[in-house]
Motif scaffolding. Structure first.
Motif, PDB file in Angstrom:
ATOM      1  N   GLU A 125       0.865  -1.172   0.000  1.00 23.14           N
ATOM      2  CA  GLU A 125       0.000   0.000   0.000  1.00 23.14           C
ATOM      3  C   GLU A 125       0.901   1.220   0.000  1.00 23.14           C
ATOM      4  O   GLU A 125       1.735   1.383   0.887  1.00 23.14           O
ATOM      5  N   VAL A 126       0.769   2.027  -1.044  1.00 19.71           N
ATOM      6  CA  VAL A 126       1.590   3.229  -1.188  1.00 19.71           C
ATOM      7  C   VAL A 126       0.761   4.269  -1.942  1.00 19.71           C
ATOM      8  O   VAL A 126      -0.095   3.923  -2.742  1.00 19.71           O
ATOM      9  N   ASP A 127       1.026   5.554  -1.678  1.00 18.48           N
ATOM     10  CA  ASP A 127       0.169   6.626  -2.186  1.00 18.48           C
ATOM     11  C   ASP A 127       0.481   7.117  -3.598  1.00 18.48           C
ATOM     12  O   ASP A 127      -0.410   7.592  -4.284  1.00 18.48           O
ATOM     13  N   CYS A 128       1.746   7.042  -4.002  1.00 19.11           N
ATOM     14  CA  CYS A 128       2.079   7.601  -5.318  1.00 19.11           C
ATOM     15  C   CYS A 128       3.223   6.826  -5.967  1.00 19.11           C
ATOM     16  O   CYS A 128       3.920   6.061  -5.306  1.00 19.11           O
ATOM     17  N   ALA A 129       3.421   7.059  -7.250  1.00 16.83           N
ATOM     18  CA  ALA A 129       4.461   6.352  -8.002  1.00 16.83           C
ATOM     19  C   ALA A 129       5.851   6.711  -7.488  1.00 16.83           C
ATOM     20  O   ALA A 129       6.736   5.853  -7.424  1.00 16.83           O
ATOM     21  N   ASN A 130       6.065   7.958  -7.110  1.00 18.88           N
ATOM     22  CA  ASN A 130       7.361   8.364  -6.578  1.00 18.88           C
ATOM     23  C   ASN A 130       7.667   7.630  -5.274  1.00 18.88           C
ATOM     24  O   ASN A 130       8.800   7.196  -5.046  1.00 18.88           O
ATOM     25  N   CYS A 131       6.661   7.481  -4.438  1.00 21.61           N
ATOM     26  CA  CYS A 131       6.828   6.756  -3.176  1.00 21.61           C
ATOM     27  C   CYS A 131       7.137   5.275  -3.451  1.00 21.61           C
ATOM     28  O   CYS A 131       7.948   4.667  -2.758  1.00 21.61           O
ATOM     29  N   ALA A 132       6.480   4.720  -4.442  1.00 24.44           N
ATOM     30  CA  ALA A 132       6.733   3.331  -4.827  1.00 24.44           C
ATOM     31  C   ALA A 132       8.180   3.168  -5.273  1.00 24.44           C
ATOM     32  O   ALA A 132       8.839   2.181  -4.933  1.00 24.44           O
ATOM     33  N   ASN A 133       8.698   4.150  -5.999  1.00 28.50           N
ATOM     34  CA  ASN A 133      10.088   4.117  -6.431  1.00 28.50           C
ATOM     35  C   ASN A 133      11.037   4.165  -5.234  1.00 28.50           C
ATOM     36  O   ASN A 133      12.041   3.450  -5.187  1.00 28.50           O
ATOM     37  N   LYS A 134      10.712   4.992  -4.248  1.00 31.81           N
ATOM     38  CA  LYS A 134      11.526   5.070  -3.033  1.00 31.81           C
ATOM     39  C   LYS A 134      11.529   3.730  -2.299  1.00 31.81           C
ATOM     40  O   LYS A 134      12.551   3.300  -1.781  1.00 31.81           O
ATOM     41  N   MET A 135      10.369   3.087  -2.256  1.00 25.92           N
ATOM     42  CA  MET A 135      10.270   1.769  -1.614  1.00 25.92           C
ATOM     43  C   MET A 135      11.147   0.753  -2.339  1.00 25.92           C
ATOM     44  O   MET A 135      11.825  -0.053  -1.703  1.00 25.92           O
ATOM     45  N   GLU A 136      11.098   0.790  -3.665  1.00 27.01           N
ATOM     46  CA  GLU A 136      11.902  -0.153  -4.458  1.00 27.01           C
ATOM     47  C   GLU A 136      13.386   0.032  -4.166  1.00 27.01           C
ATOM     48  O   GLU A 136      14.106  -0.944  -3.944  1.00 27.01           O
ATOM     49  N   GLN A 137      13.841   1.275  -4.149  1.00 27.82           N
ATOM     50  CA  GLN A 137      15.258   1.546  -3.881  1.00 27.82           C
ATOM     51  C   GLN A 137      15.650   1.102  -2.471  1.00 27.82           C
ATOM     52  O   GLN A 137      16.727   0.526  -2.275  1.00 27.82           O
ATOM     53  N   ALA A 138      14.791   1.346  -1.494  1.00 29.19           N
ATOM     54  CA  ALA A 138      15.074   0.927  -0.117  1.00 29.19           C
ATOM     55  C   ALA A 138      15.149  -0.593  -0.015  1.00 29.19           C
ATOM     56  O   ALA A 138      16.012  -1.143   0.672  1.00 29.19           O
ATOM     57  N   ALA A 139      14.248  -1.275  -0.702  1.00 28.62           N
ATOM     58  CA  ALA A 139      14.240  -2.742  -0.670  1.00 28.62           C
ATOM     59  C   ALA A 139      15.512  -3.298  -1.288  1.00 28.62           C
ATOM     60  O   ALA A 139      16.119  -4.239  -0.755  1.00 28.62           O
ATOM     61  N   LYS A 140      15.938  -2.725  -2.404  1.00 25.30           N
ATOM     62  CA  LYS A 140      17.142  -3.204  -3.091  1.00 25.30           C
ATOM     63  C   LYS A 140      18.388  -3.067  -2.230  1.00 25.30           C
ATOM     64  O   LYS A 140      19.331  -3.833  -2.376  1.00 25.30           O
ATOM     65  N   LYS A 141      18.409  -2.090  -1.335  1.00 26.69           N
ATOM     66  CA  LYS A 141      19.579  -1.850  -0.487  1.00 26.69           C
ATOM     67  C   LYS A 141      19.587  -2.725   0.766  1.00 26.69           C
ATOM     68  O   LYS A 141      20.533  -2.698   1.532  1.00 26.69           O
ATOM     69  N   THR A 142      18.531  -3.492   0.979  1.00 24.89           N
ATOM     70  CA  THR A 142      18.421  -4.317   2.180  1.00 24.89           C
ATOM     71  C   THR A 142      19.245  -5.587   2.018  1.00 24.89           C
ATOM     72  O   THR A 142      19.184  -6.248   0.990  1.00 24.89           O
ATOM     73  N   GLU A 143      20.003  -5.912   3.067  1.00 25.35           N
ATOM     74  CA  GLU A 143      20.819  -7.126   3.042  1.00 25.35           C
ATOM     75  C   GLU A 143      19.923  -8.356   2.908  1.00 25.35           C
ATOM     76  O   GLU A 143      18.900  -8.462   3.585  1.00 25.35           O
ATOM     77  N   GLY A 144      20.287  -9.250   2.006  1.00 25.84           N
ATOM     78  CA  GLY A 144      19.501 -10.463   1.765  1.00 25.84           C
ATOM     79  C   GLY A 144      18.608 -10.358   0.545  1.00 25.84           C
ATOM     80  O   GLY A 144      18.058 -11.351   0.088  1.00 25.84           O
ATOM     81  N   VAL A 145      18.472  -9.136  -0.002  1.00 29.61           N
ATOM     82  CA  VAL A 145      17.652  -8.928  -1.202  1.00 29.61           C
ATOM     83  C   VAL A 145      18.579  -8.887  -2.414  1.00 29.61           C
ATOM     84  O   VAL A 145      19.487  -8.066  -2.483  1.00 29.61           O
ATOM     85  N   LYS A 146      18.329  -9.774  -3.361  1.00 32.83           N
ATOM     86  CA  LYS A 146      19.097  -9.786  -4.612  1.00 32.83           C
ATOM     87  C   LYS A 146      18.545  -8.745  -5.576  1.00 32.83           C
ATOM     88  O   LYS A 146      19.283  -8.028  -6.222  1.00 32.83           O
ATOM     89  N   ASP A 147      17.204  -8.662  -5.664  1.00 33.92           N
ATOM     90  CA  ASP A 147      16.556  -7.686  -6.523  1.00 33.92           C
ATOM     91  C   ASP A 147      15.137  -7.448  -6.022  1.00 33.92           C
ATOM     92  O   ASP A 147      14.551  -8.319  -5.376  1.00 33.92           O
ATOM     93  N   ALA A 148      14.611  -6.272  -6.314  1.00 35.35           N
ATOM     94  CA  ALA A 148      13.236  -5.939  -5.933  1.00 35.35           C
ATOM     95  C   ALA A 148      12.634  -5.041  -7.000  1.00 35.35           C
ATOM     96  O   ALA A 148      13.322  -4.179  -7.549  1.00 35.35           O
ATOM     97  N   VAL A 149      11.358  -5.264  -7.296  1.00 27.12           N
ATOM     98  CA  VAL A 149      10.633  -4.448  -8.266  1.00 27.12           C
ATOM     99  C   VAL A 149       9.274  -4.105  -7.662  1.00 27.12           C
ATOM    100  O   VAL A 149       8.543  -4.993  -7.218  1.00 27.12           O
TER     101      VAL A 149
END
Length: 72
Positions: A8-32
């Motif tokens: 659940e996210v309010d806007c496309a820009n916020c979704a992009n921020k979530m994607e970038q944060a997920a990708k930087k998390t240890e244990g995550v190979k990739d996130a979309v």
């Protein structure tokens, strides 16, 4: 291993921020994150505990977008 989560996210820009944060998390190979379908696809590194990693992903996403949600 890959898993898909409803988000659940309010806007496309916020979704992009979530994607970038997920990708930087240890244990995550990739996130979309797809804002249109409100889904996050996560590919985990081999041997990673998906549940523990997703708890960290959620914490990291909340840092950049505090009103987002990932339904684990």
């Amino acid at each position: 291993m890959k898993k898909t989560y409803k988000i659940e996210v309010d806007c496309a820009n916020c979704a992009n921020k979530m994607e970038q944060a997920a990708k930087k998390t240890e244990g995550v190979k990739d996130a979309v994150v797809n804002f249109m379908t409100l889904k996050m696809k996560v590919e985990f590194e081999e041997g990673a505990d998906a549940d523990a990693v997703m708890q960290e992903v959620l914490k990291n996403c909340k840092k950049v977008e505090d009103d987002c949600e990932i339904f684990l």
